[in-house]
Write an enzyme that holds these catalytic residues in place. Structure first.
Site, short mmCIF file in Angstrom:
data_model
loop_
_atom_site.label_atom_id
_atom_site.label_comp_id
_atom_site.label_asym_id
_atom_site.label_seq_id
_atom_site.Cartn_x
_atom_site.Cartn_y
_atom_site.Cartn_z
CG ASP A 290 7.64 -20.63 -3.20
OD1 ASP A 290 7.86 -21.59 -4.16
OD2 ASP A 290 7.79 -19.39 -3.28
N PRO B 101 22.16 -14.34 16.59
CG PRO B 101 24.07 -15.57 17.33
CD PRO B 101 23.76 -14.35 17.10
CD GLU C 155 34.81 -14.45 19.36
OE1 GLU C 155 33.74 -14.66 20.40
OE2 GLU C 155 35.16 -15.08 18.54
NE ARG D 182 12.14 -17.88 -4.67
CZ ARG D 182 10.70 -18.43 -4.57
NH1 ARG D 182 9.92 -17.86 -3.88
NH2 ARG D 182 10.50 -19.12 -5.62
#
Length: 260
Positions: free
Chosen positions: A173, A93, A120, A158
């Site tokens: 894209d 995070p 955790e 890709r």
């Protein structure tokens, strides 16, 4: 390029590597993927890889030592080929949110060691000692880093030559440099009318210059409505023409009118 993945659930990757258009990148060896389970490097009859956190609290924390042994084995295997000093990437995070520019840099690299956390989290001492880069997919929490690792692998695979049927597919894209970082425009296919909704007439005209103008206008309008931050970035980069600004002004006027 080579990606070594440290994961407690290597079986999650089997269908991912064998299905879809990106499987070509893995089958051809353009993107080599090696899976490593830290449980194989744990000690004791139970091959324990986690323990309760010091200080109390819910959940379990991944042990540093099995991860360190696993990483050492990866480094030893890599010394036999190229990329022995590949960076260790942790999905976390606190990492910078992954975007297309980062994907393009990874796609041009020699690969990395991807560390998939669970429970955790991971003992901070291992992170401090060995992790070089931290990346996030966004402000939400997953059960582990495997899905994030798959997302990075898919985005990188890709972009490899020959993986997509049309070599130009990824050039246009959303977020690409060819589109000046904008969202892509809407796309339509047969039939020309479906459920009372017709394909925009300009797309059937065969007038390529007009079609491209329509697509540019749609990209600008769509991005302004849904991702105005991308418009700001494109403007700051000096990639908006006077015609683009006129389209954006009209879009803003229409949006404002719709709120009245």
């Amino acid at each position: 390029m080579r990606f070594d993945i440290i994961t407690l659930f290597p079986e999650l990757f089997a269908p991912f590597l064998a299905i879809g258009v990106t499987r070509r990148a893995y089958a051809s060896g353009q993107v080599q993927v090696q899976l490593w389970n830290p449980r194989d490097y744990a000690e004791g009859a139970y091959r324990r890889v986690d323990d309760r956190p010091f200080g109390g609290g819910p959940g379990m924390v991944m042990l540093a030592e099995p991860l360190a042994r696993c990483l050492a084995a990866i480094r030893a295997a890599r010394r036999e080929g190229e990329g022995a000093q590949a960076p260790v990437l942790l999905f976390s995070p606190i990492g910078k949110t992954l975007n297309q520019a980062q994907v393009e840099r990874w796609a041009a690299s020699s690969g990395a060691i991807l560390l998939c956390g669970r429970y955790e989290g991971i003992d901070q001492r291992f992170i401090d000692a060995h992790v070089d880069v931290q990346i996030s997919l966004g402000d939400f929490v997953l059960s582990g880093g495997e899905i994030a690792a798959m997302a990075l692998l898919d985005a990188v695979a890709r972009l490899q030559p020959g993986v997509l049927h049309d070599a130009q597919s990824h050039a246009y894209d959303s977020f690409s440099q060819a589109l000046d970082g904008l969202l892509d425009c809407p796309h339509y296919t047969r039939p020309e009318e479906w459920a009372g909704r017709a394909v925009p007439a300009v797309l059937l005209s065969g007038h390529h210059a007009e079609i491209e103008r329509w697509r540019r206008a749609e990209r600008l309008s769509l991005t302004a409505r849904h991702r105005p931050d991308l418009i700001d970035a494109t403007r700051t980069a000096g990639r908006l023409s006077a015609e683009d600004e006129a389209i954006l002004a009209k879009t803003l006027q229409e949006n404002t009118a719709g709120l009245l």
